[in-house]
Design an enzyme around this catalytic site. Structure first.
Site, PDB file in Angstrom:
ATOM      1  N   GLU A 154      33.316   0.672  28.226  1.00  0.00           N
ATOM      2  CA  GLU A 154      32.955   0.859  26.812  1.00  0.00           C
ATOM      3  C   GLU A 154      31.458   0.663  26.575  1.00  0.00           C
ATOM      4  OE1 GLU A 154      35.437   1.287  24.000  1.00  0.00           O
ATOM      5  OE2 GLU A 154      36.857   1.871  25.564  1.00  0.00           O
TER       6      GLU A 154
ATOM      7  N   HIS B 292      35.783  -5.261  21.253  1.00  0.00           N
ATOM      8  CA  HIS B 292      34.583  -5.249  22.102  1.00  0.00           C
ATOM      9  C   HIS B 292      33.957  -6.633  22.030  1.00  0.00           C
ATOM     10  CE1 HIS B 292      34.203  -0.673  21.221  1.00  0.00           C
ATOM     11  NE2 HIS B 292      34.644  -0.831  22.462  1.00  0.00           N
TER      12      HIS B 292
ATOM     13  N   CYS C 297      27.211  -1.985  16.337  1.00  0.00           N
ATOM     14  CA  CYS C 297      27.954  -0.857  16.920  1.00  0.00           C
ATOM     15  C   CYS C 297      27.163   0.436  16.785  1.00  0.00           C
ATOM     16  CB  CYS C 297      29.279  -0.627  16.190  1.00  0.00           C
ATOM     17  SG  CYS C 297      30.428  -1.982  16.282  1.00  0.00           S
TER      18      CYS C 297
HETATM   19  O1  SUG Z   1      35.990   2.274  19.149  1.00  0.00           O
HETATM   20  N1  SUG Z   1      36.242   2.800  15.695  1.00  0.00           N
HETATM   21  C1  SUG Z   1      35.449   2.408  16.842  1.00  0.00           C
HETATM   22  C2  SUG Z   1      34.502   1.293  16.464  1.00  0.00           C
HETATM   23  C3  SUG Z   1      33.510   1.029  17.561  1.00  0.00           C
HETATM   24  C4  SUG Z   1      32.708  -0.184  17.301  1.00  0.00           C
HETATM   25  N2  SUG Z   1      31.767  -0.351  18.322  1.00  0.00           N
HETATM   26  C5  SUG Z   1      31.366  -1.536  18.820  1.00  0.00           C
HETATM   27  N3  SUG Z   1      32.044  -2.641  18.579  1.00  0.00           N
HETATM   28  N4  SUG Z   1      30.347  -1.547  19.590  1.00  0.00           N
HETATM   29  C6  SUG Z   1      36.342   1.982  18.007  1.00  0.00           C
HETATM   30  O2  SUG Z   1      37.388   1.371  17.769  1.00  0.00           O
HETATM   31  C7  SUG Z   1      37.833   4.203  14.525  1.00  0.00           C
HETATM   32  C8  SUG Z   1      38.302   5.616  14.509  1.00  0.00           C
HETATM   33  C9  SUG Z   1      39.449   5.906  13.575  1.00  0.00           C
HETATM   34  O3  SUG Z   1      40.259   5.041  13.358  1.00  0.00           O
HETATM   35  O4  SUG Z   1      39.497   7.035  13.087  1.00  0.00           O
HETATM   36  C10 SUG Z   1      36.981   3.893  15.738  1.00  0.00           C
HETATM   37  O5  SUG Z   1      36.997   4.639  16.696  1.00  0.00           O
END
Ligand code: SUG
Length: 421
Positions: free
Chosen positions: A167, A235, A352
C-alpha cells in the site's frame, strides 16, 4: 543539489463518489450511498495545496487517473450488467473510483541519501487488497515515469508481485536528522486485523527495501497492532506519522510499541517520539478524528507544524491533547487545521492526499510542480468542468462517463499533460 521534501498531492478526480468500497475503512463504509460533491472535493484539495505553498513549502501534484476505467470493466465482463444485481453494480463502481487522489498509496519512496546508488527510488504500490485500488498502479507508474524521468536522479521499479499486498508510503515512515541526511526507513506491515484485512504484507515491504538498495542496518520492519487494524486503522498513517527526527504516534499503533521505539532510538539516537496515550485520546477517537493522518512538516523557520483535518481540531479529546502539546515544550510547535471533508468521508485525510518525495525540485518535470498561477488554472478548470455532485446510483450512466472523461481531459490540456490522456 538542494534536496527538499516535496509533497505531491493527488488532484481529486471528477468521478469522486461514495460507493463504500473499502472494507476496514470505517469512513468509507459509513458514507456508502451518500451523494458526493466532486467539484467541492477537488477545490478543497487545491486549497490544502495552496495552504502549504503559502507556508513556503515545495508542492507538487499528480493528475487523476482515467475513469471510468474501461480496461477494468472489460476484464471483469461488466460491459453489460444486470442493473438489478447489487454485486455487479458494486464491481462496476470500482472502475469509477477516484481513489488515486490518495497518493500516499501511489508508491513507496526512498530518497537518495538512503539508497546504495544515491538516487531516489520509487516503487508503485500494487494495492491488491481492494479491487478499486488494484487498478491504479499501471497508470500511476506512467505518471511517475513522466514526473521523475531524470534517471540520473530517480530510479523507478515495477510493483511487487501481487500475491504480496503493498500500500506504498502509507505504511512507510522515514526518519532522519534532516530531510537531506541519510535516514532510517520504517516499514509497517500487518499480519491480521480481526474482521478487517491487513493490507500490507511483510514480504512486500522487504522486497521494496531490497529493490531500493537500502542498507539493511537502516531499515526496520515493524508489525502494526492487530487491534489498530481491527479498530479501522487500515493503513499505519491513520495512527502514526514521522518527519525528520520526530515520530508522532498513538500508543496502540504497533504490535510491540516498546520494541518499536527501542529499535528506532537504537538506529537514530536523535529520534524524538511523541506518544499520544489512549487515556487521552482513545484508538477509536484517533481513528474517527484522523489526528495522525496529518502532515508533519518542517516549516521554513525550522519549526515543525502539524496539518490536521478540521475533524481532529473539532474533536474535544483531541483538541485538549493538542492544546496541552502546544503549551508544552515538544518538537511540534504549530497545529494547522485544513478542510478536506469530502476526502475525509472516504477515509482520506491530509496525509493520505500526499506523496512525499525528497528531491531537488530542479530534477522533477516542472509540469508536476505547483505555483500560484498554476493553482488558479487548476481551480478554474475544476470549477468549469467537474460535476457538482454524484449520486452513486448514477455510476454507469453514459452521460456521466462523458462528463467525467471530458473534465479530466480539460485538466490535462490545462497542465500540458496530454501525454497522460
Ligand atoms: O484505500 N478510500 C481509501 C482511503 C485511502 C487513505 N489513504 C491513506 N490512509 N494513506 C482506501 O480505503 C474509499 C473508496 C470508496 O469507498 O468508494 C477508499 O478507497
Amino acid at each position: 543539489m538542494k534536496l527538499v521534501e516535496i509533497n505531491f498531492d493527488g488532484i481529486v478526480g471528477p468521478s469522486h463518489n461514495y460507493a463504500g468500497l473499502s472494507l476496514g475503512n470505517l469512513a468509507s463504509a459509513s458514507h456508502a450511498g451518500d451523494v458526493s460533491y466532486p467539484r467541492a472535493a477537488a477545490l478543497q484539495g487545491v486549497a490544502k495545496m495552496r495552504h502549504n505553498l503559502a507556508l513556503g513549502l515545495a508542492q507538487g501534484f499528480f493528475a487523476p487517473l482515467p475513469r471510468p476505467n474501461s480496461t477494468l470493466v472489460e476484464a471483469m465482463g461488466l460491459t453489460a450488467i444486470d442493473e438489478g444485481d447489487p454485486v455487479q453494480r458494486r464491481l462496476r463502481a470500482a472502475a469509477w473510483s477516484a481513489s488515486s487522489m490518495w497518493t500516499a498509496n501511489a508508491a513507496t519512496v526512498s530518497p537518495g541519501p538512503d539508497t546504495a546508488d544515491g538516487r531516489c527510488h520509487l516503487t508503485p504500490a500494487n494495492l491488491v487488497t481492494m479491487l478499486h485500488r488494484s487498478q491504479e498502479w499501471p497508470d500511476t507508474a506512467r505518471q511517475l515515469a513522466l514526473a521523475f524521468a531524470d534517471t540520473a536522479h530517480f530510479a523507478l521499479h515495477g510493483a511487487v508481485p501481487p500475491c504480496f499486498g503493498d500500500e506504498g508510503a502509507a505504511n512507510h515512515m522515514r526518519m532522519a536528522a534532516r530531510h537531506d541526511a541519510p535516514g532510517i526507513e520504517i516499514f509497517v506491515y500487518g499480519r491480521t486485523g480481526g474482521a478487517f484485512p491487513a493490507r500490507q504484507h511483510e514480504q512486500a515491504s522487504r522486497a521494496v527495501a531490497r529493490l531500493h538498495g537500502l542498507d539493511p542496518e537502516r531499515a526496520l520492519f515493524i508489525e502494526q497492532a492487530p487491534e489498530a487494524i481491527a479498530a479501522g486503522a487500515f493503513h499505519n498513517d491513520v495512527v502514526a506519522v514521522a518527519n525528520e527526527r520526530v515520530l508522532f504516534t498513538h500508543e496502540q499503533a504497533f504490535a510491540d510499541p516498546e520494541g518499536a521505539y527501542a529499535a528506532i532510538r537504537d538506529k537514530l539516537p536523535e529520534a524524538e517520539i511523541v506518544i499520544v496515550p489512549a487515556a487521552a485520546v482513545s484508538l477509536a477517537e484517533a481513528i474517527r478524528s484522523y489526528l495522525f493522518n496529518a502532515q508533519l512538516l518542517t516549516l521554513p523557520d525550522g519549526d515543525m507544524g502539524l496539518v490536521i483535518p478540521l475533524e481532529a481540531w473539532e474533536n474535544p479529546a483531541v483538541r485538549g491533547w493538542l492544546d496541552g502539546m502546544l503549551a508544552g515544550n515538544g518538537p511540534i510547535r504549530r497545529v494547522l487545521p485544513v478542510d478536506v471533508r469530502q476526502s475525509m468521508a472516504n477515509g482520506g485525510g491530509p496525509a493520505c492526499l500526499r506523496l512525499r518525495v525528497v528531491a531537488d525540485p530542479a530534477t522533477v518535470d516542472p509540469r508536476f510542480l505547483l505555483d500560484e498561477a498554476k493553482a488558479e488554472r487548476i481551480e478554474a478548470t475544476i470549477a468549469r468542468l467537474w460535476p457538482e455532485q454524484i449520486d452513486p446510483a448514477d455510476l454507469g450512466r453514459e452521460s456521466l462517463a462523458i462528463t467525467v472523461r471530458a473534465a479530466r481531459g480539460g485538466l490535462l490540456d490545462a497542465l500540458d499533460l496530454g501525454a497522460l490522456a
